[in-house]
Motif scaffolding. Structure first.
Motif, mmCIF file in Angstrom:
data_model
loop_
_atom_site.group_PDB
_atom_site.id
_atom_site.type_symbol
_atom_site.label_atom_id
_atom_site.label_comp_id
_atom_site.label_asym_id
_atom_site.label_seq_id
_atom_site.Cartn_x
_atom_site.Cartn_y
_atom_site.Cartn_z
ATOM 1 N N VAL A 111 -72.427 53.364 171.771
ATOM 2 C CA VAL A 111 -73.213 52.243 171.270
ATOM 3 C C VAL A 111 -72.652 51.695 169.963
ATOM 4 O O VAL A 111 -72.598 50.480 169.762
ATOM 5 C CB VAL A 111 -74.687 52.668 171.073
ATOM 6 N N ALA A 112 -72.234 52.598 169.061
ATOM 7 C CA ALA A 112 -71.729 52.178 167.751
ATOM 8 C C ALA A 112 -70.904 53.291 167.132
ATOM 9 O O ALA A 112 -71.075 54.465 167.460
ATOM 10 C CB ALA A 112 -72.888 51.819 166.824
ATOM 11 N N THR A 113 -70.027 52.898 166.219
ATOM 12 C CA THR A 113 -69.219 53.859 165.465
ATOM 13 C C THR A 113 -69.406 53.578 163.980
ATOM 14 O O THR A 113 -69.398 52.426 163.556
ATOM 15 C CB THR A 113 -67.725 53.728 165.841
ATOM 16 N N TYR A 114 -69.612 54.644 163.226
ATOM 17 C CA TYR A 114 -69.823 54.554 161.783
ATOM 18 C C TYR A 114 -68.767 55.407 161.098
ATOM 19 O O TYR A 114 -68.452 56.500 161.568
ATOM 20 C CB TYR A 114 -71.210 55.082 161.404
ATOM 21 N N THR A 115 -68.226 54.937 159.993
ATOM 22 C CA THR A 115 -67.221 55.710 159.268
ATOM 23 C C THR A 115 -67.542 55.764 157.780
ATOM 24 O O THR A 115 -68.188 54.867 157.234
ATOM 25 C CB THR A 115 -65.806 55.104 159.442
ATOM 26 N N THR A 116 -67.081 56.836 157.152
ATOM 27 C CA THR A 116 -67.213 57.002 155.707
ATOM 28 C C THR A 116 -66.211 58.050 155.259
ATOM 29 O O THR A 116 -65.529 58.660 156.083
ATOM 30 C CB THR A 116 -68.655 57.396 155.305
ATOM 31 N N THR A 117 -66.141 58.273 153.962
ATOM 32 C CA THR A 117 -65.279 59.299 153.384
ATOM 33 C C THR A 117 -66.133 60.151 152.454
ATOM 34 O O THR A 117 -66.970 59.624 151.721
ATOM 35 C CB THR A 117 -64.121 58.649 152.591
ATOM 36 N N THR A 118 -65.903 61.464 152.474
ATOM 37 C CA THR A 118 -66.692 62.332 151.604
ATOM 38 C C THR A 118 -66.373 62.066 150.137
ATOM 39 O O THR A 118 -65.252 61.735 149.778
ATOM 40 C CB THR A 118 -66.435 63.835 151.895
ATOM 41 N N ALA A 119 -67.406 62.204 149.318
ATOM 42 C CA ALA A 119 -67.264 62.096 147.861
ATOM 43 C C ALA A 119 -66.480 63.315 147.355
ATOM 44 O O ALA A 119 -66.273 64.272 148.105
ATOM 45 C CB ALA A 119 -68.657 62.053 147.216
ATOM 46 N N PRO A 120 -66.060 63.307 146.097
ATOM 47 C CA PRO A 120 -65.318 64.461 145.564
ATOM 48 C C PRO A 120 -66.041 65.798 145.733
ATOM 49 O O PRO A 120 -65.403 66.834 145.880
ATOM 50 C CB PRO A 120 -65.133 64.117 144.082
ATOM 51 N N ASP A 121 -67.386 65.781 145.742
ATOM 52 C CA ASP A 121 -68.135 67.030 145.910
ATOM 53 C C ASP A 121 -68.371 67.386 147.380
ATOM 54 O O ASP A 121 -69.044 68.360 147.690
ATOM 55 C CB ASP A 121 -69.471 66.969 145.176
ATOM 56 N N GLY A 122 -67.814 66.595 148.314
ATOM 57 C CA GLY A 122 -67.934 66.882 149.738
ATOM 58 C C GLY A 122 -69.108 66.216 150.424
ATOM 59 O O GLY A 122 -69.255 66.301 151.635
ATOM 60 N N GLY A 123 -69.974 65.539 149.670
ATOM 61 C CA GLY A 123 -71.139 64.886 150.259
ATOM 62 C C GLY A 123 -70.763 63.612 150.991
ATOM 63 O O GLY A 123 -69.806 62.929 150.642
ATOM 64 N N TYR A 124 -71.527 63.304 152.036
ATOM 65 C CA TYR A 124 -71.312 62.060 152.780
ATOM 66 C C TYR A 124 -72.627 61.600 153.413
ATOM 67 O O TYR A 124 -73.533 62.399 153.653
ATOM 68 C CB TYR A 124 -70.254 62.231 153.884
ATOM 69 N N CYS A 125 -72.705 60.331 153.680
ATOM 70 C CA CYS A 125 -73.768 59.740 154.493
ATOM 71 C C CYS A 125 -73.126 58.656 155.354
ATOM 72 O O CYS A 125 -72.437 57.785 154.825
ATOM 73 C CB CYS A 125 -74.861 59.103 153.643
ATOM 74 N N ILE A 126 -73.334 58.736 156.663
ATOM 75 C CA ILE A 126 -72.931 57.610 157.497
ATOM 76 C C ILE A 126 -74.109 56.654 157.530
ATOM 77 O O ILE A 126 -75.260 57.070 157.628
ATOM 78 C CB ILE A 126 -72.467 58.024 158.917
ATOM 79 N N GLN A 127 -73.827 55.394 157.373
ATOM 80 C CA GLN A 127 -74.869 54.366 157.308
ATOM 81 C C GLN A 127 -74.936 53.633 158.633
ATOM 82 O O GLN A 127 -73.967 53.024 159.053
ATOM 83 C CB GLN A 127 -74.571 53.380 156.180
ATOM 84 N N GLY A 128 -76.096 53.705 159.269
ATOM 85 C CA GLY A 128 -76.306 52.979 160.511
ATOM 86 C C GLY A 128 -77.248 51.814 160.307
ATOM 87 O O GLY A 128 -77.447 51.341 159.191
ATOM 88 N N THR A 129 -77.829 51.372 161.410
ATOM 89 C CA THR A 129 -78.834 50.318 161.416
ATOM 90 C C THR A 129 -80.080 50.885 162.092
ATOM 91 O O THR A 129 -80.098 52.051 162.492
ATOM 92 C CB THR A 129 -78.336 49.093 162.207
ATOM 93 N N SER A 130 -81.092 50.069 162.268
ATOM 94 C CA SER A 130 -82.292 50.544 162.959
ATOM 95 C C SER A 130 -81.959 51.022 164.367
ATOM 96 O O SER A 130 -82.655 51.864 164.931
ATOM 97 C CB SER A 130 -83.353 49.446 162.999
#
Length: 147
Positions: free
Chosen positions: A70-89
């Motif tokens: 249905v959809a693909t979301y991408t991101t890169t982890t922050a220096p501390d390893g945290g991440y959030c992929i941002q979607g839609t409703s």
């Protein structure tokens, strides 16, 4: 002899406390990444020692039965390893109402991240989302991986 032993123990504990306060010789695990807005799936990527790993490319793919991407979301982890992929409703709607799921993949320098499985399945499904739901947001967290 007892007093001398107690003094030694106190000295060791004081040294350990000082090292912890100074951040010397202690591995620091990343704080759990939490969503800040609706429609996010968040987590942390850590190495085998529990330290956060920055610069990891994360891809989340939303699927519904068929299977249909249905959809693909991408991101890169922050220096501390945290991440959030941002979607839609649509991200939450497909998971909650259409038996959908999200698969996660991550790589850094050609090495894959092991995200394991949630609920015994290779993808974040409704039960996984509900257990990790960050109320009041329409988001969830705790989807960690090991680099």
């Amino acid at each position: 002899m007892k007093i001398k032993s107690k003094a030694m123990v106190a000295g060791v504990l004081a040294s350990a406390a000082a090292m912890t306060a100074l951040g010397t010789g202690v591995a620091h695990a990343a704080d759990p990444q939490k969503p800040t807005v609706d429609y996010q799936l968040c987590g942390n990527v850590r190495d085998s020692s529990g330290n956060g790993v920055g610069g990891v490319s994360i891809t989340g793919e939303l699927w519904k039965p068929g299977p249909t991407s249905v959809a693909t979301y991408t991101t890169t982890t922050a220096p501390d390893g945290g991440y959030c992929i941002q979607g839609t409703s649509n991200l939450v709607s497909v998971i909650q109402s259409q038996s959908g799921w999200v698969t996660l993949a991550g790589t850094k320098a050609g090495t894959a991240v092991n995200f394991g499985a949630w609920g015994g399945m290779p993808g974040i499904q409704l039960g996984d989302f509900l257990v990790r739901w960050d109320i009041p947001l329409q988001s969830a967290s705790g989807f960690d991986g090991v680099y």
